[in-house]
Design a protein around this motif. Structure first.
Motif, short mmCIF file in Angstrom:
data_model
loop_
_atom_site.label_atom_id
_atom_site.label_comp_id
_atom_site.label_asym_id
_atom_site.label_seq_id
_atom_site.Cartn_x
_atom_site.Cartn_y
_atom_site.Cartn_z
N ALA A 1 0.83 -1.21 0.00
CA ALA A 1 0.00 0.00 0.00
C ALA A 1 0.87 1.26 0.00
O ALA A 1 0.55 2.24 -0.69
CB ALA A 1 -0.94 0.00 1.21
N ASN A 2 1.96 1.24 0.76
CA ASN A 2 2.87 2.38 0.76
C ASN A 2 3.47 2.60 -0.63
O ASN A 2 3.57 3.75 -1.10
CB ASN A 2 3.99 2.16 1.78
N SER A 3 3.88 1.53 -1.29
CA SER A 3 4.45 1.66 -2.63
C SER A 3 3.42 2.21 -3.61
O SER A 3 3.75 3.06 -4.46
CB SER A 3 4.97 0.30 -3.12
N VAL A 4 2.19 1.74 -3.51
CA VAL A 4 1.13 2.26 -4.39
C VAL A 4 0.91 3.74 -4.14
O VAL A 4 0.75 4.53 -5.09
CB VAL A 4 -0.17 1.46 -4.19
N MET A 5 0.94 4.15 -2.86
CA MET A 5 0.74 5.56 -2.55
C MET A 5 1.90 6.41 -3.06
O MET A 5 1.70 7.43 -3.74
CB MET A 5 0.59 5.75 -1.04
N TYR A 6 3.14 6.01 -2.74
CA TYR A 6 4.30 6.77 -3.19
C TYR A 6 4.35 6.87 -4.71
O TYR A 6 4.51 7.95 -5.27
CB TYR A 6 5.60 6.12 -2.68
N ALA A 7 4.21 5.71 -5.37
CA ALA A 7 4.32 5.70 -6.83
C ALA A 7 3.12 6.37 -7.49
O ALA A 7 3.29 7.07 -8.50
CB ALA A 7 4.46 4.25 -7.32
N GLY A 8 1.92 6.17 -6.95
CA GLY A 8 0.74 6.77 -7.55
C GLY A 8 0.74 8.28 -7.46
O GLY A 8 0.51 8.98 -8.45
N VAL A 9 1.03 8.81 -6.26
CA VAL A 9 1.08 10.26 -6.10
C VAL A 9 2.22 10.85 -6.93
O VAL A 9 2.05 11.88 -7.61
CB VAL A 9 1.24 10.62 -4.61
#
Length: 310
Positions: free
Chosen positions: A104-112
């Motif tokens: 979830a952290n990777s999705v947030m960092y990469a998505g934003v």
């Protein structure tokens, strides 16, 4: 004498014609050989490059089906006893589901970083292409210099700046540095020159549209393939980013999956049962990248061809 004089040219013509007849087919025969050699060489290099990229992923697929015993007791490219599901359960349940938190952290960092950072890069590239302002050449030269600097060289300065303002060990320490990428700005300028005609922008200005409205109403829709391409590159780069979150973060609940897998890899040295979990977690971590490429391939393939179209 006349006969002798006439015979000499005849013999000379016959002698001169024989080598020509012999060299013509020989030359014509060399060209297909050269073309065949070039084709074999180029295709051989492409096959080696494809094998270099595909074989590690193929090994990961096979290894994810093995337990610890099969991992060290079977061939590299052979299936184990199909322990994939049990390995996935072990990965998901380890540490109260910390792997899902890392994902979830990777999705947030990469998505934003992909969406906001991609938009910032597109706006900057559009401005460099369509506007004239003082210092434009010097600023774009600084962008090109930034392209040449490796990201690992900026980690320590970024850490010192983040520590000075109290951003270390927070999500902002990872998100803010990736919002501006010099290479993405360079790509955005190329896309703007290839996709957005100056005449269309001039027509929007004549109709009374402001520069900001012209960009969002006219320029950005035309730059959609380029924006998706830049966002996809940003997403992959941030997803695979390792050094920046490793230096900036100390709380493991904030780790992206790349740093989390490195943490588990350290556990696998004294505890070999962690090795299948590291492999399975790495296999699961590439699935979002594959899905993103498949879903967005129509846009990024069109974006990559912008230079050739121009």
């Amino acid at each position: 004498m006349t006969a002798t004089l006439n015979a000499r040219p005849a013999r000379a013509e016959a002698g001169s014609g024989a080598p020509a007849a012999a060299t013509g087919p020989a030359r014509r025969g060399r060209r297909p050989q050269r073309a065949l050699g070039s084709t074999i060489g180029v295709n051989g290099i492409l096959v080696l490059g494809a094998a270099y990229m595909v074989l590690p992923i193929l090994w990961l697929v096979f290894a994810a089906t093995k337990d610890t015993k099969d991992l060290y007791g079977t061939g590299a490219f052979s299936f184990g006893d199909f322990s994939l599901w049990s390995n996935i359960v072990d990965v998901v349940t380890e540490g109260d589901g910390i792997f899902l938190r890392w994902m979830a952290n990777s999705v947030m960092y990469a998505g934003v970083g992909a969406i906001i950072g991609g938009l910032i890069s597109v706006m900057a590239g559009y401005a460099f292409d369509k506007f004239e302002f003082r210092g434009k050449g010097a600023l774009f030269g600084a962008v090109l210099v930034g392209v040449l600097i490796p990201n690992t060289a900026t980690v320590l300065p970024l850490y010192l700046l983040g520590a000075a303002v109290g951003l270390t060990n927070t999500v902002w320490a990872v998100i803010i540095p990736v919002l501006c990428n010099p290479f993405s700005v360079y790509l955005a300028r190329v896309f703007s020159a290839g996709y957005v005609p100056d005449e269309t922008l001039e027509a929007a200005r004549v109709d009374g549209a402001s520069p900001l409205r012209t960009f969002f109403s006219v320029g950005l829709p035309m730059l959609a393939p380029g924006f998706v391409t830049i966002a996809l590159f940003q997403f992959v780069g941030i997803w695979n980013n390792f050094m920046l979150p490793l230096v900036m973060l100390q709380n493991r609940d904030l780790f992206p999956v790349s740093v989390g897998m490195s943490l588990w890899q350290g556990y696998a040295v004294p505890q070999p049962e962690f090795t299948p979990m590291v492999i399975t977690g790495s296999f699961l971590s590439i699935i979002p990248l594959v899905v993103a490429f498949i879903l967005l391939q129509r846009f990024w393939r069109a974006g990559l061809s912008a230079g050739s179209i121009k």
